[in-house]
Enzyme design. Structure first.
Site, PDB file in Angstrom:
ATOM      1  N   THR A   1      89.734 -23.661 -36.555  1.00 42.78           N
ATOM      2  CA  THR A   1      88.424 -23.268 -36.043  1.00 42.78           C
ATOM      3  C   THR A   1      87.867 -22.032 -36.741  1.00 42.78           C
ATOM      4  O   THR A   1      86.681 -21.834 -36.794  1.00 42.78           O
ATOM      5  CB  THR A   1      88.466 -22.964 -34.541  1.00 42.78           C
ATOM      6  N   ASN A   2      88.770 -21.203 -37.264  1.00 37.89           N
ATOM      7  CA  ASN A   2      88.299 -19.947 -37.842  1.00 37.89           C
ATOM      8  C   ASN A   2      88.220 -20.006 -39.340  1.00 37.89           C
ATOM      9  O   ASN A   2      88.226 -19.014 -40.038  1.00 37.89           O
ATOM     10  CB  ASN A   2      89.211 -18.804 -37.413  1.00 37.89           C
ATOM     11  N   CYS A   3      88.188 -21.228 -39.877  1.00 34.29           N
ATOM     12  CA  CYS A   3      88.153 -21.446 -41.302  1.00 34.29           C
ATOM     13  C   CYS A   3      86.822 -22.103 -41.610  1.00 34.29           C
ATOM     14  O   CYS A   3      86.647 -23.291 -41.391  1.00 34.29           O
ATOM     15  CB  CYS A   3      89.316 -22.364 -41.665  1.00 34.29           C
ATOM     16  N   LEU A   4      85.843 -21.306 -42.053  1.00 35.95           N
ATOM     17  CA  LEU A   4      84.484 -21.841 -42.154  1.00 35.95           C
ATOM     18  C   LEU A   4      84.258 -22.602 -43.468  1.00 35.95           C
ATOM     19  O   LEU A   4      85.013 -22.467 -44.399  1.00 35.95           O
ATOM     20  CB  LEU A   4      83.472 -20.706 -42.039  1.00 35.95           C
TER      21      LEU A   4
END
Lengths: 92, 116, 111
Positions: free
Chosen positions: C108-111
């Site tokens: 989720t925190n890997c854009l």
């Protein structure tokens, strides 16, 4: 570094103001808006030595008298405060 | 030089999205190598209580997520001593306890603050 | 709807090709997901996939790239825990692709 703390919850039902006052630095100020304006009626804010502002329309809407330890600001004044302080901490 | 950010997480873990959102901000910031700090205060310190059971309320295990902070490069994790004391909680191993004056100084150290 | 057929089973995938139900995962499923990405899994791949599943079991989340590298270095040593090794194995996007093949949610925190 100075912080402007923005509070929009009534201090009579909520702990935000108490917590904010506990960690408020000497250079900091508090801006009351929305139900946060009821903070003007709260003894906790008096004599703390911290600068207090209230958004004029919110204190007027609630017919809250302005005590001598607080200053009233309009929206342009609110914006100016946000610029004057190093950062804004909104207690969401 | 990127701006430093302090996230203050002050909501209890299971009643709403705030605790999760605060953690997501911190993890995203860590993934981008931002200098980032996390402070638990008020009911937020309940997130640090041990042996909670997220599955009982069909939620993801926030406590397990918090254990990953170090791997995400978040070394500055703090807890408000006053908030812990009034809730009868011991200072957790995963966060450094701070008094009110120390927290005021902590705010000074960061360029930006987000309180959830 | 995206689906993946493995043997007699038809599995549901999300729009990015990740398993919708993490319980659907198996070794055969991983091989099929890899084949769809044009990848043949070697022991070097499997080592990382198993590590990722361990990471998820411990922390209940999929790591972004930096924590993945850090965790790999911690568990398997620096000669494997570096971006060169992981990028080579997983087509340059180790956090996203390895999570997909390990049956984890998209980081989720890997854009």
């Amino acid at each position: 570094m100075s912080t402007l703390h923005v509070l929009s919850h009534s201090p009579f039902t909520d702990s935000r103001l108490d917590s904010c006052l506990r960690i408020c630095g000497a250079e900091d100020a508090i801006l009351l808006c929305g139900d946060g304006a009821y903070g003007l009626q709260n003894a906790a804010l008096q004599g703390k030595g911290v600068k207090v502002f209230v958004l004029a329309e919110d204190s007027q809407a609630r017919n809250l008298p302005l005590p001598d330890w607080a200053d009233s600001v309009d929206y342009p004044g609110f914006v100016q405060l946000c610029v004057d302080y190093d950062k804004v901490n909104t207690w969401l | 030089m990127s701006k430093s950010l302090l996230v203050i997480s002050r909501q209890a873990p299971w009643s709403g999205p705030s605790a999760r959102e605060a953690l997501d901000i911190v993890l995203a910031g860590g993934a981008f190598d931002l200098p980032i700090g996390l402070l638990f205060m008020d009911d937020g310190v309940f997130q640090l209580a041990s042996d909670q059971n997220a599955r009982a309320v069909q939620q993801k295990d926030l406590g397990a997520n918090l254990q990953a902070l170090e791997l995400f490069g978040i070394d500055d994790v703090f807890a408000c001593n006053h908030s812990l004391e009034v809730r009868g909680l011991n200072a957790p191993a995963s966060a450094q306890g701070l008094g009110s004056d120390a927290i005021a100084h902590l705010l000074d150290r960061y360029d930006q603050v987000i309180t959830l | 709807m995206n689906t993946l057929t493995v043997g007699a089973r038809c599995l549901e995938l999300d729009k990015d090709g990740y398993l919708v139900d993490l319980n659907d995962w198996s070794v055969d499923v991983a091989n099929a997901l890899a084949a769809a990405e044009g990848l043949a899994l070697t022991p070097a791949h499997w080592e990382i996939l198993e590590l990722l599943r361990g990471f998820y079991a411990e922390f209940q989340l999929s790591p972004a790239t930096r924590p993945l590298i850090k965790y790999t270095a911690l568990k398997l040593g620096p000669e494997k825990g570096n971006s060169l090794h992981l990028n080579k194995l997983f087509n340059g996007t180790p956090a996203k692709l390895a999570a997909k093949l390990a049956g984890l949610p998209r980081p989720t925190n890997c854009l």
